[in-house]
Enzyme design. Structure first.
Site, PDB file in Angstrom:
ATOM      1  N   CYS A   1     -22.845  51.438  -2.436  1.00  0.00           N
ATOM      2  CA  CYS A   1     -22.400  50.840  -1.172  1.00  0.00           C
ATOM      3  C   CYS A   1     -23.058  51.804   0.027  1.00  0.00           C
ATOM      4  O   CYS A   1     -23.119  52.912  -0.261  1.00  0.00           O
ATOM      5  CB  CYS A   1     -20.721  51.283  -1.210  1.00  0.00           C
ATOM      6  SG  CYS A   1     -20.126  50.843   0.459  1.00  0.00           S
TER       7      CYS A   1
ATOM      8  N   SER B   1     -20.622   4.310   2.632  1.00  0.00           N
ATOM      9  CA  SER B   1     -21.144   5.472   3.470  1.00  0.00           C
ATOM     10  C   SER B   1     -21.946   5.062   4.732  1.00  0.00           C
ATOM     11  O   SER B   1     -22.068   3.877   4.826  1.00  0.00           O
ATOM     12  CB  SER B   1     -21.781   6.368   2.587  1.00  0.00           C
ATOM     13  OG  SER B   1     -22.641   5.700   2.045  1.00  0.00           O
TER      14      SER B   1
ATOM     15  N   CYS C   1     -20.331  54.200   1.653  1.00  0.00           N
ATOM     16  CA  CYS C   1     -19.514  55.183   0.984  1.00  0.00           C
ATOM     17  C   CYS C   1     -20.243  55.763  -0.231  1.00  0.00           C
ATOM     18  O   CYS C   1     -19.711  56.727  -0.894  1.00  0.00           O
ATOM     19  CB  CYS C   1     -18.071  54.881   0.749  1.00  0.00           C
ATOM     20  SG  CYS C   1     -18.015  53.594  -0.812  1.00  0.00           S
TER      21      CYS C   1
ATOM     22  N   GLU D   1     -17.177   6.671  18.141  1.00  0.00           N
ATOM     23  CA  GLU D   1     -16.319   7.797  17.629  1.00  0.00           C
ATOM     24  C   GLU D   1     -16.905   8.877  17.296  1.00  0.00           C
ATOM     25  O   GLU D   1     -18.179   8.958  16.850  1.00  0.00           O
ATOM     26  CB  GLU D   1     -15.528   7.241  16.285  1.00  0.00           C
ATOM     27  CG  GLU D   1     -14.623   6.100  16.841  1.00  0.00           C
ATOM     28  CD  GLU D   1     -14.132   5.512  15.735  1.00  0.00           C
ATOM     29  OE1 GLU D   1     -14.262   5.880  14.420  1.00  0.00           O
ATOM     30  OE2 GLU D   1     -13.458   4.553  15.675  1.00  0.00           O
TER      31      GLU D   1
ATOM     32  N   CYS E   1     -13.927  54.144   0.851  1.00  0.00           N
ATOM     33  CA  CYS E   1     -15.108  53.548   1.873  1.00  0.00           C
ATOM     34  C   CYS E   1     -14.270  53.196   3.206  1.00  0.00           C
ATOM     35  O   CYS E   1     -13.335  52.549   3.326  1.00  0.00           O
ATOM     36  CB  CYS E   1     -15.403  51.967   1.144  1.00  0.00           C
ATOM     37  SG  CYS E   1     -16.685  51.620   1.984  1.00  0.00           S
TER      38      CYS E   1
ATOM     39  N   TYR F   1      14.870  21.200  15.933  1.00  0.00           N
ATOM     40  CA  TYR F   1      14.390  20.322  14.996  1.00  0.00           C
ATOM     41  C   TYR F   1      14.940  20.789  13.733  1.00  0.00           C
ATOM     42  O   TYR F   1      15.321  19.881  12.971  1.00  0.00           O
ATOM     43  CB  TYR F   1      12.643  20.408  14.994  1.00  0.00           C
ATOM     44  CG  TYR F   1      12.029  20.011  13.980  1.00  0.00           C
ATOM     45  CD1 TYR F   1      11.435  18.941  14.126  1.00  0.00           C
ATOM     46  CD2 TYR F   1      11.516  20.687  12.793  1.00  0.00           C
ATOM     47  CE1 TYR F   1      10.622  18.139  12.867  1.00  0.00           C
ATOM     48  CE2 TYR F   1      11.117  20.010  11.796  1.00  0.00           C
ATOM     49  CZ  TYR F   1      10.568  18.686  11.971  1.00  0.00           C
ATOM     50  OH  TYR F   1       9.745  18.213  10.885  1.00  0.00           O
TER      51      TYR F   1
ATOM     52  N   ASP G   1      12.123  24.449  18.306  1.00  0.00           N
ATOM     53  CA  ASP G   1      11.964  24.616  16.887  1.00  0.00           C
ATOM     54  C   ASP G   1      13.403  24.383  16.276  1.00  0.00           C
ATOM     55  O   ASP G   1      13.719  23.877  15.194  1.00  0.00           O
ATOM     56  CB  ASP G   1      11.340  25.782  16.432  1.00  0.00           C
ATOM     57  CG  ASP G   1      10.124  25.591  16.666  1.00  0.00           C
ATOM     58  OD1 ASP G   1       9.389  24.478  17.088  1.00  0.00           O
ATOM     59  OD2 ASP G   1       9.255  26.444  16.541  1.00  0.00           O
ATOM     60  N   ALA G   2      14.253  25.123  17.114  1.00  0.00           N
ATOM     61  CA  ALA G   2      15.710  25.221  16.406  1.00  0.00           C
ATOM     62  C   ALA G   2      16.605  23.830  16.488  1.00  0.00           C
ATOM     63  O   ALA G   2      17.179  23.581  15.655  1.00  0.00           O
ATOM     64  CB  ALA G   2      16.399  26.122  17.453  1.00  0.00           C
TER      65      ALA G   2
ATOM     66  N   ARG H   1     -12.506   9.881  -1.653  1.00  0.00           N
ATOM     67  CA  ARG H   1     -13.546   8.555  -1.717  1.00  0.00           C
ATOM     68  C   ARG H   1     -14.022   8.671  -3.152  1.00  0.00           C
ATOM     69  O   ARG H   1     -14.352   7.491  -3.379  1.00  0.00           O
ATOM     70  CB  ARG H   1     -14.575   8.821  -0.318  1.00  0.00           C
ATOM     71  CG  ARG H   1     -15.662   7.793  -0.620  1.00  0.00           C
ATOM     72  CD  ARG H   1     -16.534   8.181   0.612  1.00  0.00           C
ATOM     73  NE  ARG H   1     -17.531   7.248   0.727  1.00  0.00           N
ATOM     74  CZ  ARG H   1     -19.008   7.553   0.071  1.00  0.00           C
ATOM     75  NH1 ARG H   1     -18.918   8.856  -0.431  1.00  0.00           N
ATOM     76  NH2 ARG H   1     -19.782   6.751  -0.013  1.00  0.00           N
TER      77      ARG H   1
ATOM     78  N   GLU I   1     -10.403  10.916   7.602  1.00  0.00           N
ATOM     79  CA  GLU I   1     -10.810  12.175   7.533  1.00  0.00           C
ATOM     80  C   GLU I   1      -9.806  13.206   7.255  1.00  0.00           C
ATOM     81  O   GLU I   1      -9.128  13.411   8.206  1.00  0.00           O
ATOM     82  CB  GLU I   1     -12.092  12.546   8.549  1.00  0.00           C
ATOM     83  CG  GLU I   1     -13.206  13.401   8.197  1.00  0.00           C
ATOM     84  CD  GLU I   1     -14.214  12.708   7.328  1.00  0.00           C
ATOM     85  OE1 GLU I   1     -14.197  11.344   7.064  1.00  0.00           O
ATOM     86  OE2 GLU I   1     -15.116  13.261   7.043  1.00  0.00           O
TER      87      GLU I   1
HETATM   88  S1  IVH Z   1     -16.295   5.002   9.269  1.00  0.00           S
HETATM   89  C1  IVH Z   1     -18.448   2.169   6.616  1.00  0.00           C
HETATM   90  N1  IVH Z   1     -15.861   6.684  11.047  1.00  0.00           N
HETATM   91  O1  IVH Z   1     -18.763   9.646   7.581  1.00  0.00           O
HETATM   92  C2  IVH Z   1     -17.715   2.999   7.438  1.00  0.00           C
HETATM   93  N2  IVH Z   1     -16.781   7.437   9.072  1.00  0.00           N
HETATM   94  O2  IVH Z   1     -21.348   8.821   5.724  1.00  0.00           O
HETATM   95  C3  IVH Z   1     -17.025   3.918   6.799  1.00  0.00           C
HETATM   96  N3  IVH Z   1     -17.136   9.845   8.931  1.00  0.00           N
HETATM   97  O3  IVH Z   1     -17.573   8.754   4.468  1.00  0.00           O
HETATM   98  C4  IVH Z   1     -16.664   5.118   7.648  1.00  0.00           C
HETATM   99  N4  IVH Z   1     -16.303  10.415  11.012  1.00  0.00           N
HETATM  100  O4  IVH Z   1     -16.168  10.425   5.460  1.00  0.00           O
HETATM  101  C5  IVH Z   1     -16.293   6.337   9.824  1.00  0.00           C
HETATM  102  N5  IVH Z   1     -15.468   8.137  12.926  1.00  0.00           N
HETATM  103  C6  IVH Z   1     -15.847   8.056  11.643  1.00  0.00           C
HETATM  104  C7  IVH Z   1     -16.341   8.887  10.856  1.00  0.00           C
HETATM  105  C8  IVH Z   1     -16.846   8.529   9.470  1.00  0.00           C
HETATM  106  C9  IVH Z   1     -16.740  10.668   9.941  1.00  0.00           C
HETATM  107  C10 IVH Z   1     -17.420  10.290   7.664  1.00  0.00           C
HETATM  108  C11 IVH Z   1     -16.632   9.448   6.432  1.00  0.00           C
HETATM  109  C12 IVH Z   1     -17.848   8.542   5.682  1.00  0.00           C
HETATM  110  C13 IVH Z   1     -18.861   9.382   5.990  1.00  0.00           C
HETATM  111  C14 IVH Z   1     -19.976   8.304   6.094  1.00  0.00           C
END
Ligand code: IVH
Length: 678
Positions: free
Chosen positions: A419, A93, A422, A124, A442, A36, A33-34, A147, A187
């Site tokens: 409460c 989504s 008390c 993922e 309390c 850095y 840390d130092a 978003r 995210e």
């Molecule tokens: S891909 C069209 N990958 O899930 C694909 N989304 O319901 C766009 N999320 O709004 C997202 N982990 O906030 C993707 N590994 C991941 C994710 C992920 C979480 C969330 C993201 C998105 C929501 C979709």
């Protein structure tokens, strides 16, 4: 010369960025840390002396600017907090699969559309946070946005810049150029450990803890003051790109590129065909509790980007990806009773006492009902059959009542007006979700209050630490903070492992604490929302504590920086006879809070910014600060060009060095004492 400095500044920025990446993204720091700090200080110095050499992506510029004001809106409109920004490539989504069958259906649709027997996917973790878009132009972060509804989000750039896993500039290999445009998407999350730390800090500050990491991340990101966001341990995972001047062939290639630019990416595992995906899913499900972050499922995406193009999207979800949710860790059980729990900060929480049940491998017999509104919304009664959920490391909660199982024998729970610990009034203030116990003595709150009471910045009773506080409470020697002043040798010697010498020392410290200032005393009372700064403002506005007893709420609200919520809390506190009695007892035992002297007009430090460094033999840092403030000066924690004076005590270190570098006036202890006439 300036050219050399410009080169050095660039080199320093690159080094710091590299170490940030090692530390925050890879979790593999290379330097101390130092070391850095030394790099950062050198860069700060160059930029302070040559502001023209400061770049927007410099690591010194994470928290730039002050809190954003709410945008001005016409009367009657809701305030618009954030500027809207357009996502030119919409942020979609994900469709959901709740079972293996639903995932197999997805795979079938994909194979049919593409005319393939087997598709290559990437798997993922589905992270449970807030989705974010980061726009990099020629390698520099120019915008961070939420978003929103997918087409329009909110511009949170100043807050996003404070997140340490987000590089302000992309790293590129020597001789290569950063992409003209890269919109990284991912995210913002709070890791489980960071969430636990944050909640501990919240409780220590007398604030309510957050319900779960997702809420905490959302709340932290949407602060009007980026300095607050900066103080929250947010982090990110980046898993997609939106607008982009680069072309990739596969998702795997894209993830590798994002990683190369210094962005933190989640594990992204290639799997050929549905069976391989299922194996990855089972593995992730098994390991979910061992992950550092909350994960509520697995995202499966087609790896080949041409194939994605061919698959397209339906409404707001792509046909090339799906979120296969993990089964919720929910079980059914019976609510045997409902009662309330009083927290250290006085928050009164309704709790369901359950017939014990195993949820996700842990035995659960209590579940939080959060607050009165939640309890009413879910309509939970004593005797109900309910589903309870355990999400990660968060306290189990009641999800829903199984109304079909009601027999009519269920009983309503009535929120107690007093409460249970008390007996003081339990109140719920307008605009607040939680009930609170208003009693200063309390026992549930007492341990926490005693720790605050004896703190260095409050009554400063050295030796009255956590262990001793618990021993005193267990022995019944202290029932409220005023009892501290009724302790004597005989009482203290009743405590286990308490010797005469330590008891004498403690009594001497308690005696010493009687001479104090009004601001310390008011702070030590532990009034909700009243930190050191508010205590000081109160001490300046009133001649003594007794004159606060009868003051109306408006009087408190007229004090600078005291808003309606805080004013109400202060007013309510002094309205409680129990609290007044405790204060009266403390004063009767000889505690004499000295009134705050108004700053001397034209005082020796009038309008000056002073930095204290090193130790002084004749007065404490806090006393020195008070002397300076009384004479119209301001005490700051760091030396800059704006500093007027540095008071350097013994063993003064880097601040003294910095003062010398910047040519700031430095005085020693003797000179300082002369300046304050001592
Ligand atoms: S891909 C069209 N990958 O899930 C694909 N989304 O319901 C766009 N999320 O709004 C997202 N982990 O906030 C993707 N590994 C991941 C994710 C992920 C979480 C969330 C993201 C998105 C929501 C979709």
């Amino acid at each position: 010369m300036t050219a050399d400095l410009a080169g050095r500044a660039k080199e320093l920025r690159e080094q710091i960025r590299y170490h940030d990446h090692r530390y925050y993204v890879l979790d593999q720091p290379l330097v101390s840390d130092a070391e850095y700090d030394r790099l950062l200080r050198e860069l700060e110095k160059i930029e302070a002396e040559h502001p023209e050499l400061t770049t927007p992506d410099s690591p010194t510029q994470r928290v730039a600017g002050e809190a954003v004001d709410r945008l001005k809106t016409p009367p009657g409109w809701l305030p618009l907090r954030w500027r809207k920004v357009e996502h030119r490539v919409p942020m979609l989504s994900l469709g959901k699969a709740m079972s293996e069958d639903e995932f197999r259906d997805f795979d079938l649709r994909v194979r049919k559309s593409l005319g393939l027997d087997k598709v290559v996917y990437v798997c993922e973790p589905k992270l449970d946070g807030i989705s974010i878009s980061l726009r990099y132009e020629n390698g520099a972060l120019v915008r961070g946005a939420t978003r929103g509804d997918g087409a329009f989000g909110e511009d949170l750039t100043s807050n996003v810049r404070t997140i340490r896993t987000i590089p302000l500039g992309l790293s590129v290999k020597a001789g290569e150029k950063a992409p003209a445009l890269l919109e990284a998407r991912g995210e913002v999350i709070l890791a489980k450990k960071d969430f636990a730390d944050l909640n501990r800090r919240q409780e220590e500050a007398g604030e309510d803890p957050f319900v779960n990491p997702r809420n905490a991340a959302a709340g932290s990101l949407r602060q009007l003051d980026p300095r607050i966001t900066a103080s929250r341990p947010l982090s990110t995972y980046i898993y997609e790109v939106g607008e982009c001047s680069l072309k990739f062939k596969t998702h795997s290639e894209k993830i590798a590129a994002l990683q190369g630019f210094g962005l933190r990416t989640p594990p992204s595992l290639r799997a050929e065909g549905a069976d391989a995906v299922k194996a990855v899913y089972q593995d992730m499900l098994e390991k979910r509790h061992a992950q550092p972050f909350e994960q509520d499922g697995m995202v499966i995406k087609v790896d080949d980007l041409d194939q994605r193009e061919r698959l397209g999207q339906v409404s707001r979800s792509p046909r090339w990806a799906i979120a296969w949710k993990f089964p919720a860790e929910e079980e059914e059980t019976v609510v045997e009773n409902i009662d309330v729990q009083v927290g250290r900060t006085g928050k009164v929480t309704p709790v369901a006492r359950l017939k014990p049940v195993l949820v996700g491998g842990a035995n659960v017999s209590n579940a939080t009902l959060h607050n009165e509104d939640e309890l009413k919304r879910k309509d939970v009664k004593i005797g109900d059959h309910v589903f309870i959920r355990r999400a990660g490391d968060v306290i189990p909660e009641v999800v829903a009542v199984i109304k079909e199982k009601r027999t009519g024998a269920e009983k309503d729970f009535v929120f107690p007006g007093q409460c249970p610990v008390c007996g003081a009034a339990v109140v719920r203030n307008a605009g607040e979700a939680n009930h609170r116990c208003t009693g200063i003595s309390c026992p549930a709150q007492l341990a926490g209050h005693l720790a605050l009471f004896s703190a260095r910045t409050a009554m400063d009773i050295q030796g009255l630490g956590d262990k001793l506080i618990i021993a005193l409470l267990e022995a019944g020697l202290v029932k409220d903070v005023s009892d501290v002043y009724a302790l004597n040798l005989e009482k203290l010697l009743q405590l286990p492992r308490m010797g005469e010498k330590s008891a004498q020392n403690l009594l001497a410290q308690i005696e010493k604490s009687k001479k104090t200032s009004l601001r310390r005393f008011v702070f030590a009372l532990g009034i909700r929302h009243v930190g050191e700064a508010t205590a000081k403002a109160l001490a300046q506005a009133f001649p003594d504590v007794k004159s606060m007893y009868e003051a109306p709420s408006e009087k408190f609200q007229s004090i600078r920086d005291v808003g309606p919520e805080v004013a109400t809390a202060i007013h309510q506190f002094f309205q409680q006879p129990q609290n007044r009695a405790v204060i009266d007892r403390i004063l009767a035992s000889g505690v004499t809070p000295e009134p705050e002297k108004p700053p001397e007009a034209g005082g020796a430090f009038s309008g000056k910014t002073v930095v204290l460094t090193g130790g002084m033999s004749s007065l404490s840092r806090d006393d020195a600060k008070a002397e300076i403030e009384r004479r119209g000066g301001k005490v700051s924690g760091s030396v800059s060009k704006k500093t007027d004076l540095v008071v350097a005590g013994e063993d003064a270190g880097s601040k003294l060095a910095k003062a010398k570098e910047l040519g700031v006036k430095v005085v020693d202890e003797a000179e300082f004492l002369r300046m304050i006439g001592k």
